[in-house]
Design an enzyme around this catalytic site. Structure first.
Site, PDB file in Angstrom:
ATOM      1  N   CYS A  45      -5.548   6.142   0.372  1.00 24.78           N
ATOM      2  CA  CYS A  45      -6.328   5.517  -1.692  1.00 24.78           C
ATOM      3  C   CYS A  45      -6.130   6.887  -2.072  1.00 24.78           C
ATOM      4  O   CYS A  45      -6.133   6.855  -3.093  1.00 24.78           O
ATOM      5  CB  CYS A  45      -7.742   5.681  -0.787  1.00 24.78           C
ATOM      6  SG  CYS A  45      -7.721   3.674   0.232  1.00 24.78           S
TER       7      CYS A  45
HETATM    8  C1  BEZ Z   1      -5.685   4.943   3.728  1.00 25.48           C
HETATM    9  O1  BEZ Z   1      -5.665   4.678   2.744  1.00 25.48           O
HETATM   10  O2  BEZ Z   1      -4.780   5.776   4.685  1.00 25.48           O
HETATM   11  C2  BEZ Z   1      -6.152   3.946   5.291  1.00 25.48           C
HETATM   12  C3  BEZ Z   1      -7.183   3.662   5.092  1.00 25.48           C
HETATM   13  C4  BEZ Z   1      -8.209   2.033   6.352  1.00 25.48           C
HETATM   14  C5  BEZ Z   1      -7.557   2.072   6.296  1.00 25.48           C
HETATM   15  C6  BEZ Z   1      -5.748   2.172   7.007  1.00 25.48           C
HETATM   16  C7  BEZ Z   1      -5.368   3.790   6.150  1.00 25.48           C
END
Ligand code: BEZ
Length: 211
Positions: A45
């Protein structure tokens, strides 16, 4: 019932990192991109928000407002923004909705319980100036989205909203487009004065009308 293309994008009020908004009023006459993030302070994210901040001028050129949503509160988002700016070498320039109560996530069906009970998947909604949903994408949490693709779809949607054309596989702005099958052959010269190629009666190509 799950949202579908052509539905009015649900309206809502929310606190965001740039203040309180009424969604439809905030969109005004612009196009909109609403995209969800599973959670704050997560790696993928963080890279996605940085990527969109860097592309903000491209969205502006397309008269498109971008807004993110994550199921944490605005205070958390604000503190996360410092990390985004630091690590992605950018400056956040669009709002993130605080959605601790999951109001927006539930309105837009962004929580897929078989993927995760509490966090959203990576959804993208493109909304037209008529407030109707023009595109929906759903990616898993483990895959960061390609925002050049979102810009490409906006180009295609905005072109077909103005001209009787569709865009072929892998089309990019400036390339030939497909003439709508609703257009009769005899009407093509007036509508598409740059000419056309008939590959099959149902596959007629023309240079992009607005280039
Ligand atoms: C991420 O943004 O890296 C992420 C968020 C939730 C679950 C897995 C990855």
């Amino acid at each position: 019932m799950a949202l579908q293309l052509g539905d009015i994008a649900p309206d809502f009020t929310a606190e965001t990192t740039e203040g309180f908004i009424e969604f439809h009023q905030w969109l005004g006459n612009s196009w909109g991109v609403l995209f969800s993030h599973p959670a704050d302070f997560t790696p993928v994210c963080t890279t996605e928000l940085g990527a969109v901040a860097k592309l903000k001028s491209e969205f502006d050129k397309r008269n498109t407002k971008v807004i993110a949503v994550s199921v944490d509160n605005v205070e958390s988002h604000k503190s996360w923004i410092s990390d985004i700016n630091e690590t992605q070498n950018t400056s956040m320039n669009f709002p993130i909705i605080g959605d601790e109560d999951k109001k927006v996530a539930n309105l837009y069906g962004m929580i897929h319980p078989k993927a995760n009970d509490t966090l959203t998947v990576r959804s993208v909604f493109i909304i037209g100036p008529d407030k109707k949903i023009k595109l929906m994408l759903t990616y898993p949490a483990s895959t960061g989205r390609n925002f050049q693709e979102i810009l490409r779809v906006l180009d295609s949607l905005q072109l077909s909203a103005k001209y009787s054309v569709a865009t072929p596989a892998d089309w990019k702005d400036g390339e030939d487009v497909v003439i709508s099958n609703a257009i009769k052959n005899e009407d093509i010269p007036a509508k598409f004065p740059k000419g056309h190629r008939e590959i099959k009666p149902y596959l007629r190509m023309t240079p992009q009308p607005n280039k």
